[in-house]
Design an enzyme around this catalytic site. Sequence first.
Site, short mmCIF file in Angstrom:
data_model
loop_
_atom_site.label_atom_id
_atom_site.label_comp_id
_atom_site.label_asym_id
_atom_site.label_seq_id
_atom_site.Cartn_x
_atom_site.Cartn_y
_atom_site.Cartn_z
N PHE A 128 -24.43 -52.89 45.62
CA PHE A 128 -24.89 -51.53 45.32
C PHE A 128 -26.40 -51.58 45.00
CE2 PHE A 128 -25.26 -47.80 42.47
CZ PHE A 128 -24.74 -46.84 43.31
N ASP A 205 -20.05 -56.84 37.93
CA ASP A 205 -20.15 -55.39 37.84
C ASP A 205 -18.78 -54.81 38.18
OD1 ASP A 205 -20.55 -52.66 38.23
OD2 ASP A 205 -22.63 -52.95 38.86
N TYR A 230 -17.63 -43.11 34.75
CA TYR A 230 -17.45 -41.79 35.39
C TYR A 230 -16.75 -41.86 36.74
CZ TYR A 230 -22.01 -43.14 37.40
OH TYR A 230 -23.04 -43.81 38.01
N LYS A 231 -16.34 -43.06 37.15
CA LYS A 231 -15.61 -43.19 38.43
C LYS A 231 -14.11 -43.15 38.14
CE LYS A 231 -19.59 -45.36 40.48
NZ LYS A 231 -20.36 -46.57 40.71
N ARG A 380 -16.09 -42.94 52.97
CA ARG A 380 -15.19 -43.55 51.98
C ARG A 380 -14.17 -42.53 51.51
NH1 ARG A 380 -18.71 -46.07 47.12
NH2 ARG A 380 -19.06 -43.84 46.84
C1 PLP Z 1 -21.61 -46.59 40.39
C2 PLP Z 1 -22.27 -47.91 40.26
C3 PLP Z 1 -23.34 -48.09 39.39
C4 PLP Z 1 -23.86 -46.92 38.63
O1 PLP Z 1 -25.02 -47.16 37.94
P1 PLP Z 1 -25.68 -46.02 37.05
O2 PLP Z 1 -26.58 -46.72 36.18
O3 PLP Z 1 -24.57 -45.27 36.37
O4 PLP Z 1 -26.37 -45.07 37.98
C5 PLP Z 1 -23.88 -49.35 39.29
N1 PLP Z 1 -23.40 -50.39 40.00
C6 PLP Z 1 -22.35 -50.23 40.85
C7 PLP Z 1 -21.83 -51.41 41.61
C8 PLP Z 1 -21.78 -48.99 41.02
O5 PLP Z 1 -20.76 -48.83 41.86
#
Ligand code: PLP
Length: 420
Positions: A128, A205, A230-231, A380
């Site tokens: 990501f 992560d 938030y996911k 997705r």
């Molecule tokens: C959603 C996600 C993030 C989100 O990071 P924010 O700091 O909340 O914007 C980070 N890493 C991964 C792998 C994600 O899927």
Amino acid sequence: MTTTRAEAEGLDATDPLRDWRDLFFVPDPDTIYVDGNSLGRMPVEALAAADVTIREGWGTGLVTSWDDWIEVSRSIGDTIASELVGARAGEVIVSDSTSVNLYKLASAATSSVMTGGRSVIVLDREDFPTDRYILQGLAAASDMELRYVDSNAVLGPQPHDIAEVLSKDVALVVLSHVHYRSGALAQMAEITRLSHEAGALVLWDLSHSVGAIPIALNDCDVDVAVGCTYKYLNGGPGAPAFLYIREDLQAKLQQPIWGWFGHRDQFTFANAYEPALGIESFLVGTPPILSMKVAQVGIEMIAECGLRQLRAKSAAMSDFAIQLADECLSDLGFEVATPRDAGARGSHVSLKHDDAYRISVALKLYARVIPDFREPNIIRLGLPPIYTRYADVYEAITRIASTVKAGQHLGLTADRARVT
Ligand SMILES: *Cc1c(COP(=O)(O)O)cnc(C)c1O
């Protein structure tokens, strides 16, 4: 096409989790929401939590409410630790964003006291973006260098891919547990073991795995981890993230942002910074209480529902999605871009198509299906098991098929919107 809507409805009727959907706000049942891996649905109770926090906490209690609020980062962290990620109380704390937590932990894990002269951070070339950018920034501001792992686009980094880039100069390996694009589930235990054998620490992560699959941080001997609320945890937009540090590492890791919430004795207002003794040393400043109280609702719901049940449904439902995609979409230029073995994926299914962007826009405009698009050619379908029905999966796939058959995407521009 052999699978029918009646079969999907039959699966919903016997789904042991079917009643949980009623606890979520679903204003338009005919809109098929398959993007809960990006922003989870709103638990109805979130409204009450926000109302109580604003009206009673802020409105009435004002500053005296801090007697209660001061504990919230830690108490939600303890719930995440024991119920969701396989850790002990005191190993997880809720704070800041995933990005900022990744920075704090990666920086601490690569400080000179930790590395013993090792100078390399290993990361996934396809991870990501924020994860890669944070590490690029860290390397630019320190003596660390980055070493990228290349891997199969569908299966993600495998233990042998990691073994190939490990050497005695690697200080830290950073990987996503579930890959944001393909949904591939990494072999946490084996990769952690290999990295330790090479003398490196590992940062996982958990953003796309927490709340969807059981995680065993202690059993896998994971050093540090971050995750998003938030996911799959349905914590609300921008809800604060969490971080994990294995107990025996807490006294060794020193975070780079020295704020007063991380101070050993916050309210003495001492002149010199002295880090707190446990996981609290990774706090920074005043937490967003409204977001935190709302996020707590979603986190506790997932904990109560239970990850074993959630994982079982997620595996079965994503199998169902892949079966339908094979039946209805393979003749229309789509390819399943997620591991076919349920044990090797998280809770979303990715479909590859040359025209994926325009199709994703057409789905929202004309078919009332909300998936998301990821560059360069992936749609997705996020399938959070707590509120997604088999009938939703059926509708999503069959509506994708009819949208593409009708050519509804062909008149649209391929210029990307600000948010995709
Ligand atoms: C959603 C996600 C993030 C989100 O990071 P924010 O700091 O909340 O914007 C980070 N890493 C991964 C792998 C994600 O899927």
